[in-house]
Design an enzyme around this catalytic site. Structure first.
Site: not given
Length: 269
Positions: A10-11, A73, A152, A186, A188
């Site tokens: 993933d990013s 991702c 993040e 996503c 996240h």
């Protein structure tokens, strides 16, 4: 049986939602996780850059003798899957189809919302997947580019005023559309699920793309007799492209276990 590891990339931090579910469903499997934390987020990048990053991520995982690759991702899945499937002779899973199927099964009024990065929404990958299931579905899409940085940075608690204000702004049009199902497009975004759920209301079902895909991976590995019979198994290696300390702290809080000492920093360029 196949005792090689499952590779996931993933990013950044978001793919840990996939890791958490895979650890639950497949406790004997070894996992290799790559979070490209030095270049997160991917969603605001050009298609060419996303494809380049995805290729580097996949190449790194492939060096670890994995048996399958999971692209956690959504941004990569929406624009770079053809290149990855062409390059590697192994099962590669994306995180768009499974949640689209789950959303189509759940909706009662046929109105489905999708939130994701700018690149994911721009690609219309989810809309395409949903309309293939049924042309009668109404799909409403909204880009939420600030959600990834919020995650993040750890701004994920239900009472975080900044995250709540951002969510209210982004989700306003989806509430007005009277959707009854919302795809978190996503990996996240499940970390913001309490906030998103509070804003949307309890009548809106949230579909977690990482969880739905993890369930698909578990089913298919079992059906194809590719599960590990290692004893003991269930080891995991974490790799990041930026700060080990920051990732370890946030990941340990999310996974409810200390991953200190299990994270390595790597360079992909």
């Amino acid at each position: 049986m196949d005792n090689r590891a499952i590779g996931i990339f993933d990013s950044g931090l978001g793919g840990l939602t996939m890791v958490k579910k895979l650890l639950e469903l497949l406790p004997n499997e070894d996992l290799v996780y790559l979070g490209d934390t030095g270049r997160v987020p991917y969603g605001s990048r050009s298609v060419e850059t996303i494809i380049k990053y995805a290729g580097q991520d996949a190449e790194f995982l492939a060096l670890h003798n994995i048996k399958t690759m999971v692209v956690a991702c959504n941004t990569v899945c929406s624009v770079a899957m053809d290149e990855l499937i062409y390059a590697y002779d192994m099962p590669i899973y994306e995180v768009i189809t499974a949640p689209a199927v789950a959303a189509a099964k759940h909706t009662k009024n046929g109105k489905i919302g999708v939130i994701g990065t700018a690149a994911t929404i721009r690609s219309e990958a989810y809309k395409s997947a949903l309309t293939k299931i049924s042309e009668d579905l109404e799909v409403y899409m909204t880009a939420c580019p600030l959600f990834v940085p919020l995650v993040e940075e750890g701004f994920v608690s239900a009472d975080n005023e900044i995250a709540v204000k951002v969510a209210e702004q982004y989700l306003k049009t989806l509430k007005e559309a009277n959707i009854d199902t919302l795809i978190l497009g996503c990996t996240h975004y499940p970390l913001l699920s309490d906030i998103i759920s509070n804003v949307m209301g309890e009548t809106v079902k949230l579909i977690d793309s990482g969880t739905e895909t993890a369930q698909l991976v578990a089913r298919e590995l079992q059906q194809q007799n590719l599960l590990s019979d290692a004893n003991p198994g269930g080891g995991i290696k974490y790799f990041v492209t930026d700060s080990i300390e920051g990732f370890s702290y946030r990941a340990s809080r999310f996974l409810h276990s200390d991953i200190g000492g299990k994270v390595q920093k790597v360079t992909l360029e």
